[in-house]
Design a protein around this motif. Structure first.
Motif, mmCIF file in Angstrom:
data_model
loop_
_atom_site.group_PDB
_atom_site.id
_atom_site.type_symbol
_atom_site.label_atom_id
_atom_site.label_comp_id
_atom_site.label_asym_id
_atom_site.label_seq_id
_atom_site.Cartn_x
_atom_site.Cartn_y
_atom_site.Cartn_z
ATOM 1 N N MET A 143 0.810 -1.222 0.000
ATOM 2 C CA MET A 143 0.000 0.000 0.000
ATOM 3 C C MET A 143 0.844 1.273 0.000
ATOM 4 O O MET A 143 0.378 2.318 -0.416
ATOM 5 C CB MET A 143 -0.950 0.019 1.198
ATOM 6 C CG MET A 143 -2.278 -0.634 0.923
ATOM 7 S SD MET A 143 -2.228 -2.421 1.028
ATOM 8 C CE MET A 143 -2.448 -2.718 2.759
ATOM 9 N N GLN A 144 2.063 1.160 0.481
ATOM 10 C CA GLN A 144 2.923 2.348 0.533
ATOM 11 C C GLN A 144 3.050 2.981 -0.848
ATOM 12 O O GLN A 144 3.034 4.185 -1.003
ATOM 13 C CB GLN A 144 4.308 1.972 1.073
ATOM 14 C CG GLN A 144 5.186 3.195 1.310
ATOM 15 C CD GLN A 144 6.539 2.832 1.904
ATOM 16 O OE1 GLN A 144 6.938 1.674 1.899
ATOM 17 N NE2 GLN A 144 7.252 3.818 2.418
ATOM 18 N N ARG A 145 3.169 2.129 -1.892
ATOM 19 C CA ARG A 145 3.302 2.689 -3.233
ATOM 20 C C ARG A 145 2.046 2.475 -4.076
ATOM 21 O O ARG A 145 1.791 3.184 -5.029
ATOM 22 C CB ARG A 145 4.516 2.105 -3.959
ATOM 23 C CG ARG A 145 4.400 0.624 -4.221
ATOM 24 C CD ARG A 145 5.465 0.107 -5.170
ATOM 25 N NE ARG A 145 5.157 -1.269 -5.519
ATOM 26 C CZ ARG A 145 5.643 -1.913 -6.560
ATOM 27 N NH1 ARG A 145 6.486 -1.312 -7.355
ATOM 28 N NH2 ARG A 145 5.315 -3.154 -6.810
ATOM 29 N N ASN A 146 1.238 1.426 -3.733
ATOM 30 C CA ASN A 146 0.058 1.128 -4.556
ATOM 31 C C ASN A 146 -1.214 1.783 -4.035
ATOM 32 O O ASN A 146 -2.181 1.927 -4.777
ATOM 33 C CB ASN A 146 -0.197 -0.377 -4.620
ATOM 34 C CG ASN A 146 0.871 -1.100 -5.398
ATOM 35 O OD1 ASN A 146 1.599 -0.489 -6.177
ATOM 36 N ND2 ASN A 146 1.001 -2.394 -5.184
ATOM 37 N N ALA A 147 -1.243 2.115 -2.761
ATOM 38 C CA ALA A 147 -2.404 2.719 -2.092
ATOM 39 C C ALA A 147 -3.642 1.829 -2.155
ATOM 40 O O ALA A 147 -4.222 1.492 -1.135
ATOM 41 C CB ALA A 147 -2.720 4.103 -2.620
ATOM 42 N N GLU A 148 -4.085 1.447 -3.347
ATOM 43 C CA GLU A 148 -5.319 0.675 -3.440
ATOM 44 C C GLU A 148 -5.249 -0.260 -4.646
ATOM 45 O O GLU A 148 -4.574 0.039 -5.640
ATOM 46 C CB GLU A 148 -6.512 1.620 -3.544
ATOM 47 C CG GLU A 148 -6.354 2.701 -4.604
ATOM 48 C CD GLU A 148 -7.505 3.703 -4.617
ATOM 49 O OE1 GLU A 148 -7.703 4.349 -3.579
ATOM 50 O OE2 GLU A 148 -8.194 3.796 -5.639
ATOM 51 N N ILE A 151 -5.507 0.870 -8.435
ATOM 52 C CA ILE A 151 -4.368 1.444 -9.176
ATOM 53 C C ILE A 151 -3.746 0.348 -10.055
ATOM 54 O O ILE A 151 -3.461 0.560 -11.233
ATOM 55 C CB ILE A 151 -3.351 2.091 -8.211
ATOM 56 C CG1 ILE A 151 -3.986 3.374 -7.636
ATOM 57 C CG2 ILE A 151 -2.014 2.378 -8.901
ATOM 58 C CD1 ILE A 151 -3.091 4.221 -6.782
ATOM 59 N N GLU A 323 2.817 -5.702 3.663
ATOM 60 C CA GLU A 323 1.517 -5.033 3.521
ATOM 61 C C GLU A 323 0.534 -5.864 2.698
ATOM 62 O O GLU A 323 -0.184 -5.337 1.858
ATOM 63 C CB GLU A 323 1.679 -3.667 2.865
ATOM 64 C CG GLU A 323 2.561 -2.714 3.654
ATOM 65 C CD GLU A 323 2.651 -1.366 2.988
ATOM 66 O OE1 GLU A 323 1.958 -0.457 3.433
ATOM 67 O OE2 GLU A 323 3.404 -1.232 2.012
ATOM 68 N N PHE A 354 10.660 0.426 0.069
ATOM 69 C CA PHE A 354 10.666 1.687 -0.669
ATOM 70 C C PHE A 354 11.099 2.798 0.276
ATOM 71 O O PHE A 354 11.094 2.629 1.483
ATOM 72 C CB PHE A 354 9.266 1.997 -1.225
ATOM 73 C CG PHE A 354 8.692 0.855 -2.002
ATOM 74 C CD1 PHE A 354 9.182 0.536 -3.259
ATOM 75 C CD2 PHE A 354 7.692 0.060 -1.461
ATOM 76 C CE1 PHE A 354 8.681 -0.546 -3.968
ATOM 77 C CE2 PHE A 354 7.184 -1.029 -2.158
ATOM 78 C CZ PHE A 354 7.683 -1.319 -3.417
ATOM 79 N N PHE A 355 11.415 3.948 -0.304
ATOM 80 C CA PHE A 355 11.836 5.069 0.529
ATOM 81 C C PHE A 355 10.661 6.027 0.711
ATOM 82 O O PHE A 355 9.976 6.321 -0.258
ATOM 83 C CB PHE A 355 13.017 5.802 -0.127
ATOM 84 C CG PHE A 355 13.583 6.848 0.768
ATOM 85 C CD1 PHE A 355 14.474 6.505 1.780
ATOM 86 C CD2 PHE A 355 13.176 8.175 0.651
ATOM 87 C CE1 PHE A 355 14.968 7.477 2.638
ATOM 88 C CE2 PHE A 355 13.673 9.143 1.512
ATOM 89 C CZ PHE A 355 14.566 8.790 2.502
ATOM 90 N N LEU B 16 -10.186 -0.496 2.956
ATOM 91 C CA LEU B 16 -8.799 -0.510 2.490
ATOM 92 C C LEU B 16 -7.718 -0.799 3.524
ATOM 93 O O LEU B 16 -6.812 -1.557 3.270
ATOM 94 C CB LEU B 16 -8.462 0.847 1.855
ATOM 95 C CG LEU B 16 -8.556 0.968 0.348
ATOM 96 C CD1 LEU B 16 -7.940 2.277 -0.074
ATOM 97 C CD2 LEU B 16 -7.890 -0.183 -0.371
ATOM 98 N N GLU B 63 -11.316 2.838 -1.693
ATOM 99 C CA GLU B 63 -10.768 3.208 -3.001
ATOM 100 C C GLU B 63 -11.486 4.463 -3.515
ATOM 101 O O GLU B 63 -12.707 4.598 -3.331
ATOM 102 C CB GLU B 63 -10.957 2.055 -3.989
ATOM 103 C CG GLU B 63 -10.078 0.856 -3.649
ATOM 104 C CD GLU B 63 -10.369 -0.353 -4.514
ATOM 105 O OE1 GLU B 63 -9.557 -0.677 -5.376
ATOM 106 O OE2 GLU B 63 -11.416 -0.973 -4.311
ATOM 107 N N PHE B 124 2.958 9.667 -4.926
ATOM 108 C CA PHE B 124 2.903 9.633 -3.470
ATOM 109 C C PHE B 124 3.710 8.450 -2.980
ATOM 110 O O PHE B 124 4.009 7.528 -3.751
ATOM 111 C CB PHE B 124 1.454 9.494 -2.995
ATOM 112 C CG PHE B 124 0.809 8.243 -3.490
ATOM 113 C CD1 PHE B 124 0.955 7.049 -2.796
ATOM 114 C CD2 PHE B 124 0.091 8.223 -4.673
ATOM 115 C CE1 PHE B 124 0.400 5.867 -3.275
ATOM 116 C CE2 PHE B 124 -0.461 7.053 -5.157
ATOM 117 C CZ PHE B 124 -0.311 5.875 -4.454
ATOM 118 N N GLY B 126 3.793 6.225 0.893
ATOM 119 C CA GLY B 126 3.363 6.171 2.288
ATOM 120 C C GLY B 126 4.505 6.468 3.243
ATOM 121 O O GLY B 126 5.656 6.184 2.952
ATOM 122 N N ILE B 143 -0.950 7.376 3.668
ATOM 123 C CA ILE B 143 -0.670 7.163 2.248
ATOM 124 C C ILE B 143 -1.206 8.416 1.561
ATOM 125 O O ILE B 143 -2.414 8.509 1.273
ATOM 126 C CB ILE B 143 -1.399 5.920 1.683
ATOM 127 C CG1 ILE B 143 -1.389 4.735 2.655
ATOM 128 C CG2 ILE B 143 -0.847 5.546 0.303
ATOM 129 C CD1 ILE B 143 -0.154 3.909 2.711
#
Lengths: 455, 239
Positions: A143-148, A151, A323, A354-355, B16, B63, B124, B126, B143
């Motif tokens: 989720m840090q980079r994909n969020a949901e 995407i 995650e 990830f950073f 989510l 979402e 973005f 997180g 996030i």
């Protein structure tokens, strides 16, 4: 001319790397090629037949599925180039092509089967388009980079072209719903079986319908978020009478049946059966018939489990993908299935893939921990410098009494061993990421003297 | 025992980021305050909702694609929702906001019950979030898929680390009894002192004063978590 020069340089590098350190051999040559030539490099190879090119993508199971497809094709006598070691970014794709081509860029294998990271699909497909796309599933992940998940859904949707055949899990709603965008879809699935389950607790949740965004109802699950679903609003549900569905699953004998053929497999957890099913539909569509014989001797590379032994103790490693609630739930279910006395080490750490690194643990609250209480767990050890107390809190919320929880707020591997040595229980489960597992394995391997002192 | 009736809005659709933990937190901390937290699941669009029986409305994060349908469904309750105690988390801010502008320029109308706007961001990643609210500190993760622009409302807190509303000074928003936060965690699990405040405010809005305070020792895991993550953040900042 520049392409040939880069190819020659990178072929040379690839050979050298393999001699010096073959663990870096999966992507270094490709990294250099993409740097020197750009992403277009992967589109310059000749003789790649899109009809015999398969990309495997999705959230969970893509490495295993990729490996099964490649193994099965090879067992039937085909030549296949593949990125079996999980180097699934454009650099891994480029390395695979470098290693499997002649000096003037002619691809020398019949089939190209590639695991491609979901986020790299657009970049890869811009220059190299397959006619076969196998989507294992689309779940919550990173989720840090994909969020949901939407995407990733949109990414996959964006690479669909008119000659593409997609292979989707009929029982995984998001993947299955991609059928609306393509003309050729091949479905795979699994019948209800002894490991299917129902979740109807007050706090259990499902997901929005990928078609109309109302709620989906699940009649049963084969694995989390995959099973028999139905949207009460628009009627979206699995296709009925799918030809390729695993039937008569016998977990004890590692067997299942498809279309009157019995498949004997080395691994038969439900998520593995889905991976085998995905491989069956891909291979059948590529014209391979003798699949069942190939499955018998399939060996998975990597995998989600491992064992560390020291003294009389055995640490069973259960990998959690970062995650990713589905893999977390699988680890919990495996622990619950073992009714003997045990210790559970929950070594979730900060996420540093990830950073910037961060301390997320919210995905755990999508899982059901309730049955842990009844799984004969004598002691829980929560370890890590950043999230040990959060991990302990997850257990508290699952109803585990605080007296059974030890918090070790450090990343020090020795601290875990020291804590384990206080107990006479040898059956230990370790829930963590692969990085921590490797560090702890190394520590234990090198520690005999230290261990004696500590004890 | 006095009751706090919570509406858990569309749990299967807004699903989510482990938000079911927030409901468990309300239940557990409610018990410590001698408040019986009764949770009502609002499952599908078109359901009749008797908001007169609801004291706290919780919108979990979901979402972005589901937001417009939810807003459409709830427009019929806009006036009654304005006077309710509400907590919206993460992307659910879009439901109560005036509007959300998506990356492609499309505008999604919100209920407009708090004077904020959301702007979807191109890129973005997180990260942790650490901020101050009144007399306590809060921790969690964020996030940051959207920038949040506050108009005539106050922020919820002041950022000590993290992105917050727009990468500047503030986090979240509050107007009367309506609260929005970017903080995930689940936020009510990781910050039980905030949960306590949410329950007390919702009860006050119902006309019941809760005088009991929870002994901080009961939050030892959460307090330690806060301290260790503050240390982790400090190390991260020093690099």
């Amino acid at each position: 001319m520049k392409f040939y020069l880069v190819l020659w340089i990178c072929k040379f590098i690839s050979e050298i790397v393999n001699i010096i350190d073959n663990t870096r051999g999966t992507k270094l040559a490709g990294e250099i090629a993409c740097k020197l030539y750009g992403d277009e490099f992967i589109g310059k190879f000749k003789n790649i037949n899109p009809e015999k090119t398969v990309f495997v993508t999705g959230t969970n199971g893509k490495s295993t599925t990729n490996n099964i497809i490649t193994h099965t094709l090879r067992m039937s006598g085909k030549t296949v180039a593949s990125n079996l070691e999980g180097a699934n970014l454009i650099t891994g794709v480029a390395t695979t092509l470098i290693k499997n081509s002649l000096y003037f860029g002619k691809f020398k294998k019949e089939f190209l089967v590639l695991e491609v990271d979901e986020r790299s699909l657009v970049r890869v497909c811009k220059h190299l388009q397959p006619n076969n796309l196998c989507i294992t599933n689309i779940q919550k992940d990173q989720m840090q980079r994909n969020a949901e998940p939407d995407i990733i859904y949109q990414v996959i949707k964006s690479i669909i072209h008119e000659d593409l055949t997609i292979y989707v899990n009929n029982q995984e709603p998001r993947g299955k719903s991609l059928e609306q965008f393509v003309s050729k879809v091949i479905y795979f699935g699994m019948e209800k079986n002894e490991k299917s389950f129902v979740k109807d607790g007050f706090y259990d949740i499902t997901m929005p319908c990928p078609i109309c965004n109302n709620r989906l109802k699940f009649n049963y699950y084969n694995i989390d978020n995959v099973g028999d679903y139905e949207c009460e609003s628009c009627g979206f549900k699995p296709k009925e009478d799918v030809e390729y569905a695993a039937k008569n699953i016998n977990y004890e004998n590692n067997e299942f049946m498809v279309d009157n053929v019995t498949y004997k497999v080395p691994y038969s957890e439900p998520h593995f059966i889905y991976d085998f099913m995905a491989a069956i539909v891909v291979c059948k569509n590529l014209g391979v018939e003798d699949i069942s014989e190939a499955f018998v001797n399939f060996k998975n590379v990597g995998g989600r489990t491992g064992t560390i032994k020291y003294g009389s103790k055995e640490l069973k490693y259960l990998k959690v993908k970062t995650e990713n609630p589905e893999t977390f739930q699988s680890t919990i279910d495996s622990i619950i299935a073992d009714k003997t006395n045990k210790i559970v080490v929950l070594a979730l750490e900060e996420l540093a893939e990830f950073f910037p690194p961060f301390t997320n643990t919210f995905y755990a609250y999508d899982c059901s921990f309730d049955k842990l209480k009844d799984a004969n767990i004598e002691r829980y050890i929560c370890s890590s410098r950043a999230v040990a107390y959060d991990s302990a809190n997850i257990l508290k919320y699952a109803g585990v009494p605080k007296e059974k929880i030890t918090v070790v707020p450090t990343d020090d591997d020795g601290a875990i061993v020291k804590e384990l040595n206080k107990y006479d229980i040898d059956n230990i489960y370790l829930i963590t990421w692969s990085g921590k597992y490797k560090r702890l394995s190394k520590y234990i391997k090198e520690m005999p003297k230290q261990y004696e002192e500590e004890k | 025992m006095i009751e706090l009736n919570v509406a858990w809005m569309y749990p299967d659709i807004l699903c989510l980021h482990g938000d079911r933990g927030n409901l468990l937190a309300l239940k557990i901390i409610g018990e410590k305050l001698d408040v019986n937290v009764v949770i009502h699941r609002i499952n599908s669009y078109g359901e009749d909702i008797d908001f007169s029986k609801i004291d706290l409305v919780l919108f979990p994060s979901g979402e972005i694609k589901v937001i417009s349908k939810i807003t459409e469904d709830l427009l019929r309750y806009k006036e009654v929702l304005k006077d309710k105690s509400i907590l919206a988390i993460g992307t659910a801010g879009s439901i109560i906001a005036n509007k959300t502008t998506r990356k492609n320029g499309e505008e999604i109308k919100g209920l407009g019950i708090i004077d904020i706007e959301c702007i979807e961001r191109e890129k973005f990643c997180g990260d942790d979030i650490y901020f101050e609210v009144d007399d306590f500190e809060m921790i969690g993760v964020q996030i940051p898929t959207m920038d949040i622009k506050l108009n005539e409302v106050k922020p919820l807190g002041k950022i000590k680390y993290g992105y917050g509303n727009d990468g500047k000074e503030f986090e979240g928003a509050q107007d009367k009894n309506i609260i929005f936060t970017n903080c995930l965690g689940p936020v009510l699990v990781k910050n039980p002192w905030f949960t306590e405040q949410i329950i007390k405010k919702a009860m006050k809005n119902k006309g019941v004063e809760i005088e009991k305070n929870i002994n901080k020792e009961e939050y030892d895991y959460e307090i330690n978590s806060l301290e260790y993550i503050k240390k982790f953040i400090a190390e991260k900042e020093s690099k």
